[in-house]
Design a protein around this motif. Structure first.
Motif, PDB file in Angstrom:
ATOM      1  N   GLN A   1      -3.727 -45.458   1.731  1.00 31.19           N
ATOM      2  CA  GLN A   1      -4.268 -46.092   0.525  1.00 31.19           C
ATOM      3  C   GLN A   1      -3.699 -45.371  -0.691  1.00 31.19           C
ATOM      4  OE1 GLN A   1      -8.441 -47.567   0.261  1.00 31.19           O
ATOM      5  NE2 GLN A   1      -8.689 -46.020  -1.341  1.00 31.19           N
TER       6      GLN A   1
ATOM      7  N   GLU B   1      -4.625 -46.402   8.269  1.00 31.09           N
ATOM      8  CA  GLU B   1      -3.974 -47.020   7.118  1.00 31.09           C
ATOM      9  C   GLU B   1      -3.820 -45.986   6.014  1.00 31.09           C
ATOM     10  OE1 GLU B   1      -4.726 -51.542   5.990  1.00 31.09           O
ATOM     11  OE2 GLU B   1      -6.611 -50.495   6.343  1.00 31.09           O
TER      12      GLU B   1
ATOM     13  N   ARG C   1      -4.052 -50.775   0.146  1.00 32.77           N
ATOM     14  CA  ARG C   1      -3.832 -50.366   1.531  1.00 32.77           C
ATOM     15  C   ARG C   1      -2.400 -50.672   1.984  1.00 32.77           C
ATOM     16  NH1 ARG C   1      -9.066 -50.303   4.167  1.00 32.77           N
ATOM     17  NH2 ARG C   1     -10.459 -49.361   2.622  1.00 32.77           N
TER      18      ARG C   1
END
Length: 369
Positions: A354, A352, A359
């Motif tokens: 950020q 992911e 996120r």
């Protein structure tokens, strides 16, 4: 850790015994006998073994109240340049063991550690004095923040860290996180980068269990020091874990306000990683807002665990500033290899992105361990 263990070996022990004997010390039969049992032991175990043997030899020579004689011996040994490096760790532990036999010697032992710390470090041994009487120890240690020797000033910060690597924990430091703040406040603008780095690491340690105290402390430093580059660096490094965890106060203090951005990606170079190997990925960020945006750009690897679940770890990527409407492409290679601090398991992982704590873009891939 094999190479690290060898930092205290038979040669180290023989040299230590020789140096102390030539400094008008006694013979060290117990210490020299430890050389036969060092091989299977860790560095910490070797330190404990040699220190315990030194204590027996020194008490045999000087009696149960050996500390004053031993402190004088160690101070004489400081005249020898080869009284240095990893032999100093068991020396400092020995001094503390003997000093704790009688509280009369507590303060002198702290000063002895300050004298020894420049030869390696006394940050490990000092922990037992902190555990024995935190307030008494901190009263002495606070005076070190203006010491002319940077090694002593660093000891004030490093030796009192809540989660100092390799060191025993001092529960009262985590229970009273405010106790060490005066040390950090006195040292955060130290002229030595060596000291300032310790202050930042100490602040980051405190963030694990006292995040609000850390943010308020950093805020007060920022207000007092204005545009100081040294303070800015210490704050940035000290807040690094809180930034990764998207702590609102830490993000705001560092200028990472909520933003209106569009994130595309991540795009992976492969859906499969064979260990040891690496994963390359890229992504774009567009500033959809009407004002310039300052961005903390991180990424999160969700590692597969042995039981099939996942554990997330945030990695710092970069900080960037985007003008309104500006688009920027970012890329990164992340390595996967077995380490003593991280065991990789075969299975589905995920990546992911950020941005300022928010996120984006969950993407899965497979690792074959």
């Amino acid at each position: 850790m094999g190479a690290m263990n060898e930092l205290i070996n038979a040669t180290t022990v023989d040299s230590l015994a020789r140096i102390l004997r030539t400094s008008d010390g006694p013979d060290f039969p117990q210490l020299l006998a430890t050389t036969a049992g060092l091989d299977p032991l860790s560095l910490r175990q070797r330190t404990d073994l040699t220190s315990a043997a030194m204590v027996r030899d020194l008490e045999a020579a000087y009696g149960p109240s050996a500390y004053p004689h031993v402190a004088a011996l160690f101070r004489r040994a400081l005249a020898q340049p080869d009284f240095t490096a990893w032999m100093i760790w068991p020396v400092t532990e020995t001094a503390v063991t003997l000093a704790l036999r009688d509280t009369e010697f507590f303060d002198d032992c702290l000063e002895l550690l300050a004298e020894l710390t420049g030869r390696l470090t006394a940050e490990f041994a000092i922990r037992r004095l902190l555990s024995a009487d935190l307030d008494r120890a901190l009263g002495v240690i606070q005076t070190w923040t203006s010491h002319p020797d940077e090694h002593v000033r660093r000891l004030a910060s490093e030796g009192t860290r809540p989660y100092l690597p390799w060191a025993v924990r001092v529960p009262e430091i985590t229970q009273r996180p405010e106790a060490t703040i005066p040390l950090l406040t006195a040292l955060h603008q130290d002229p030595s980068e060596y000291v300032r780095r310790s202050v930042a690491n100490h602040l980051n340690d405190l963030a694990r269990h006292a995040p609000e105290l850390v943010v308020s402390t950093a805020t007060s430093w920022r207000a007092a020091d204005g545009t100081s580059l040294a303070t800015a660096w210490v704050i940035r490094h000290g807040l690094r874990t809180l930034i990764k965890k998207a702590h609102p106060g830490a993000l705001t203090l560092q200028g990472f306000a909520p933003v209106n951005v569009q994130v595309t990606g991540p795009r992976l170079d492969s859906q499969n990683v064979q260990l040891p190997g690496e994963l390359s990925f890229e992504f774009e960020i567009v500033n959809d807002g009407d004002a310039e945006s300052r961005l903390a750009v991180d990424y999160v690897v969700h590692y597969a665990k042995a039981n099939g679940s996942q554990a997330a770890k945030v990695f710092k990527l970069t900080a960037a500033t985007l003008a309104p409407g500006e688009s920027r492409t970012f890329s990164k290679k992340h390595g996967f290899r077995q380490m003593t601090t991280r065991v990789h398991y075969s299975g589905t992982h995920a990546l992911e992105l950020q941005v300022n704590g928010v996120r984006h873009g969950w993407t899965e891939f497979h690792v074959q361990a």
